[in-house]
Write an enzyme that holds these catalytic residues in place. Structure first.
Site, PDB file in Angstrom:
ATOM      1  N   ARG B  43     -32.399 -25.044  -2.250  1.00  0.00           N
ATOM      2  CA  ARG B  43     -33.330 -25.802  -1.401  1.00  0.00           C
ATOM      3  C   ARG B  43     -32.792 -27.225  -1.318  1.00  0.00           C
ATOM      4  NH1 ARG B  43     -33.464 -28.982  -5.030  1.00  0.00           N
ATOM      5  NH2 ARG B  43     -35.035 -30.152  -3.907  1.00  0.00           N
ATOM      6  N   ASP B 232     -36.659 -34.273   4.964  1.00  0.00           N
ATOM      7  CA  ASP B 232     -36.233 -32.994   5.523  1.00  0.00           C
ATOM      8  C   ASP B 232     -35.984 -33.103   7.011  1.00  0.00           C
ATOM      9  OD1 ASP B 232     -37.904 -32.294   2.966  1.00  0.00           O
ATOM     10  OD2 ASP B 232     -36.512 -30.646   3.344  1.00  0.00           O
ATOM     11  N   ASN B 241     -41.152 -34.790   4.687  1.00  0.00           N
ATOM     12  CA  ASN B 241     -40.545 -34.557   3.379  1.00  0.00           C
ATOM     13  C   ASN B 241     -41.526 -33.720   2.567  1.00  0.00           C
ATOM     14  OD1 ASN B 241     -38.391 -34.988   1.490  1.00  0.00           O
ATOM     15  ND2 ASN B 241     -39.699 -36.412   0.391  1.00  0.00           N
ATOM     16  N   LYS B 242     -41.119 -33.379   1.378  1.00  0.00           N
ATOM     17  CA  LYS B 242     -41.919 -32.556   0.473  1.00  0.00           C
ATOM     18  C   LYS B 242     -43.385 -32.975   0.465  1.00  0.00           C
ATOM     19  CE  LYS B 242     -40.829 -29.916  -1.571  1.00  0.00           C
ATOM     20  NZ  LYS B 242     -40.932 -28.550  -1.011  1.00  0.00           N
TER      21      LYS B 242
END
Lengths: 345, 345
Positions: B43, B232, B241-242
């Site tokens: 990932r 991302d 993002n996360k």
């Protein structure tokens, strides 16, 4: 659902086993109770107040005494140990003190034992009643169709029977309002995912589980109308609650979402300020293993440093209103809270 | 530490087994790769770009073909499946597209296979180089003694070798600056507690693990000087993002803490806006069980509803600067980002 009660010993739901197993613990000594409190088999400030009261009852009964003074010395020492089982919430100590006072007002061991149990039962009864009152006042703030975000467990399992923040939600539901709850999982011990979801499903209230870190996105996407949380201690300039509460308060402010705190008047410690309160730091293991009972499931390196405060302080500027059993308190709290505190017996 | 490389097949660290077990996976088919990507064995946007590239190499080799057109049809179909293994990050598709282009430029199966591998290796090499460049630019923003909060894993394990946000921290350390990192555990899959702490301990960088919900208290207590996160996807009005990143951004703004995003130019998708991007929603199981590999450890009722977005969008107003391999970009991004993107060949 009654979380803690007396039946020749303390009986209480073991909250570490939920949602998998529903088990009633039987606690017969102060040592057993301290251990149960430390491992969070029982938790939640109001439930701890009842536990503190019943714990002193145990102290009066766990050993044979002839001499009344020796008996009182013993009970006092045990009460002290019990009151210090957890440092942040004020309620455990309040419950202990109330029952201890009755012991010292008595004139015989027998009378002390009887009075202690009566007082402990009174503490539990009062909690049930004031939660229902708080629920009634708080429910007025909830509108039909509201989505409410909460953290930790503040329901039956955190109190003797009804709940504080979840009690408000339950009362709103009882009044016929449709509500939906976002339950933050509440790391590291997952009281939200393990207890709150379990309790709300049981009560037929619509609940969606999220990680604590999703509070931001659900507010950004306008999926949340209100935040309601409990409190472990309310001081002059803010309040303490489960770690993560402060983050929710900042997020709520940023998104213009009302942020309510539901707590009984026993939670108020108006002589103190936030800086005076010791925040309990718990074991690093809570972040290294899945959860307490499952140490085999490793989620972090053995040798990593961990910071694990159990609570955080939230200044009052983030708080829309305080919901108590004597009514809803709006700012300025400096002026309004003392008015309500005067109504305390 | 090289996270992914080619040695007759794709070899890569199985990130689901860390920190307990360090194991190199050998991936020999596109199906195996898709499965590995879906279960997050690999990932991190830049690592996925390399995986996408190497995956097309696998597609060129996993089956015998006589006819070049049939071969190309097959590779294209497999490439398409691969590119859709995860929807939010743009990089997986970028890696796939780059290698696929080489396949279509070739004039024989043999040439296509050779060119595909060359291009995939080039993608991996480029990632290593640009991460080091990004680290150098970003390190200038870090001061000696800084405490830096981050989320997820953006180090070696998220890239081919060096890292994006963690790469910046490593570069600062290499320059002789003392830094301390607060690693948010990053629920629900704990990339922070499992991967970031493991990697930083390995690199000898001081790291403290916290739950995501503790980001508020560590900022309130002035324990954090900077926040650095990866991305991302970066679009015209913000970045993805996360999950949990947006919460950190709001907290950083409230506390006046600089908030940096470190990401390569391939992460930019300047034609799109936040509302155009589909946010991947992952399985409810991630919040019901301790973590993916340990379904026996139940942390929520089986029948509870779950909302589990893997990413969140953060508007640019929360971002102090973007750190790229071509330099640091300060606002206004609308004007400054296109200047840098022009440098993208």
């Amino acid at each position: 659902m009654r979380t803690i009660f007396w039946e020749d010993c303390i009986k209480m739901i073991d909250q570490t086993l939920l949602p998998e197993t529903f088990k009633i613990l039987e606690i017969r000594s102060v040592d057993e109770l301290i251990e149960a409190i430390k491992r969070l088999a029982i938790r939640g400030a109001p439930a701890l107040e009842a536990a503190g009261g019943y714990g002193v009852v145990l102290a009066t009964r766990e050993k044979k005494f002839e001499d009344f003074e020796e008996f009182k010395d013993y009970v006092k020492e045990r009460a002290n140990q019990l009151a210090n089982a957890r440092p942040t919430a004020v309620n455990l100590g309040v419950g202990v003190e109330r029952v201890l006072k009755k012991v010292f007002e008595a004139s015989s061991i027998e009378e002390a034992r009887k009075k202690a149990l009566e007082e402990a039962e009174k503490i539990a009864e009062e909690d049930i009643i004031r939660n229902k009152l708080m629920g009634g006042f708080g429910a007025k703030l909830i509108e039909d169709g509201d989505s409410i975000l909460t953290i930790c467990n503040t329901g039956s399992l955190a109190t003797v029977e009804w709940g504080t923040a979840l009690g408000v939600i339950k009362s709103a539901k009882l009044e016929g309002k449709n509500v939906r709850v976002f339950a933050c999982e509440t790391r590291p011990l997952n009281q939200g995912s393990r207890l709150t979801t379990w309790e709300l499903l049981r009560d037929g209230i619509d609940v969606i589980l999220i990680t604590d870190s999703m509070a931001g996105i659900v507010m950004q996407k306008e999926m949340v109308d209100k935040v309601i949380v409990g409190a472990d201690r309310i001081v002059r300039d803010g309040f303490f609650n489960k770690i993560g509460t402060y983050t929710l308060a900042v997020l709520a402010k940023e998104h213009g979402i009302p942020f309510f705190v539901a707590a009984p008047l026993t939670t108020f410690d108006w002589e103190k300020k936030m800086e005076d309160v010791v925040i309990e730091e718990r074991s690093a293991d809570e972040l290294k293993y899945c959860h307490v009972k499952c140490r085999s499931c490793i989620i972090a390196p053995e040798n990593v440093k961990v910071y694990n405060p159990a609570f955080d302080p939230t200044p009052f500027k983030y708080v829309t209103a305080l919901i108590t059993e004597k009514g809803v308190i709006f700012p300025p709290y400096e002026r309004e809270v003392p008015k309500i505190l005067k109504l305390r017996k």
